[in-house]
Design a protein around this motif. Structure first.
Motif, mmCIF file in Angstrom:
data_model
loop_
_atom_site.group_PDB
_atom_site.id
_atom_site.type_symbol
_atom_site.label_atom_id
_atom_site.label_comp_id
_atom_site.label_asym_id
_atom_site.label_seq_id
_atom_site.Cartn_x
_atom_site.Cartn_y
_atom_site.Cartn_z
ATOM 1 N N THR A 63 15.283 -10.540 6.196
ATOM 2 C CA THR A 63 16.604 -10.571 6.826
ATOM 3 C C THR A 63 17.674 -10.138 5.833
ATOM 4 O OG1 THR A 63 15.903 -12.358 8.285
ATOM 5 C CG2 THR A 63 18.266 -12.040 8.028
ATOM 6 N N ARG A 64 17.582 -10.640 4.603
ATOM 7 C CA ARG A 64 18.554 -10.273 3.573
ATOM 8 C C ARG A 64 18.487 -8.779 3.276
ATOM 9 N NH1 ARG A 64 16.866 -13.209 -0.803
ATOM 10 N NH2 ARG A 64 15.703 -11.424 -1.520
ATOM 11 N N ASP A 65 17.267 -8.237 3.134
ATOM 12 C CA ASP A 65 17.120 -6.812 2.855
ATOM 13 C C ASP A 65 17.659 -5.974 4.007
ATOM 14 O OD1 ASP A 65 16.028 -7.348 0.400
ATOM 15 O OD2 ASP A 65 13.964 -6.920 1.001
ATOM 16 N N ASP A 66 17.419 -6.421 5.238
ATOM 17 C CA ASP A 66 17.928 -5.697 6.402
ATOM 18 C C ASP A 66 19.449 -5.698 6.392
ATOM 19 O OD1 ASP A 66 17.687 -4.386 9.029
ATOM 20 O OD2 ASP A 66 18.534 -6.264 9.772
ATOM 21 N N PHE A 67 20.057 -6.845 6.082
ATOM 22 C CA PHE A 67 21.515 -6.916 6.005
ATOM 23 C C PHE A 67 22.029 -5.978 4.919
ATOM 24 C CE2 PHE A 67 25.320 -8.485 3.904
ATOM 25 C CZ PHE A 67 26.211 -8.475 4.955
ATOM 26 N N ASP A 68 21.389 -6.000 3.747
ATOM 27 C CA ASP A 68 21.821 -5.142 2.643
ATOM 28 C C ASP A 68 21.804 -3.675 3.048
ATOM 29 O OD1 ASP A 68 22.143 -7.384 1.060
ATOM 30 O OD2 ASP A 68 20.295 -7.073 -0.088
ATOM 31 N N GLU A 69 20.753 -3.260 3.758
ATOM 32 C CA GLU A 69 20.651 -1.871 4.199
ATOM 33 C C GLU A 69 21.749 -1.534 5.208
ATOM 34 O OE1 GLU A 69 16.839 -0.489 5.495
ATOM 35 O OE2 GLU A 69 15.816 -1.540 3.867
ATOM 36 N N PHE A 75 24.648 -3.058 5.539
ATOM 37 C CA PHE A 75 25.935 -3.097 4.855
ATOM 38 C C PHE A 75 26.145 -1.815 4.063
ATOM 39 C CE2 PHE A 75 28.642 -4.211 1.213
ATOM 40 C CZ PHE A 75 29.766 -4.660 1.900
ATOM 41 N N LYS A 76 25.130 -1.387 3.349
ATOM 42 C CA LYS A 76 25.225 -0.150 2.567
ATOM 43 C C LYS A 76 25.508 1.034 3.489
ATOM 44 C CE LYS A 76 22.670 2.851 -0.532
ATOM 45 N NZ LYS A 76 21.370 3.223 -1.058
ATOM 46 N N SER A 77 24.830 1.066 4.618
ATOM 47 C CA SER A 77 25.037 2.145 5.579
ATOM 48 C C SER A 77 26.474 2.131 6.109
ATOM 49 C CB SER A 77 24.053 2.003 6.732
ATOM 50 O OG SER A 77 24.260 2.996 7.695
ATOM 51 N N ALA A 78 27.007 0.949 6.375
ATOM 52 C CA ALA A 78 28.382 0.840 6.877
ATOM 53 C C ALA A 78 29.381 1.299 5.812
ATOM 54 C CB ALA A 78 28.682 -0.599 7.296
#
Length: 60
Positions: free
Chosen positions: A38-44, A46-49
């Motif tokens: 979940t954390r890695d998915d959020f990081d990806e 967020f980076k994309s945004a």
């Protein structure tokens, strides 16, 4: 949100490492893995945004 089962095969060494990381945090291996994913998915996301915002407004 419902839940779905995900089954995966990992070697014993990796499982031992996951158990150690989970134990340090007082978590089950399952909870540790889900939290990490979940954390890695959020990081990806967020980076994309951030990248999309920089493209829209131009890099500072």
């Amino acid at each position: 949100m419902g839940s779905t089962v995900l089954s995966l095969r990992i070697d014993g060494e990796l499982l031992d490492r996951l158990k150690g990381h989970a134990a340090k945090r007082g978590m089950s291996v399952q909870d540790y893995v889900v939290r990490t994913l979940t954390r890695d998915d959020f990081d990806e996301r967020f980076k994309s945004a951030v990248e999309e915002t920089e493209r829209f407004y131009g890099a500072a």
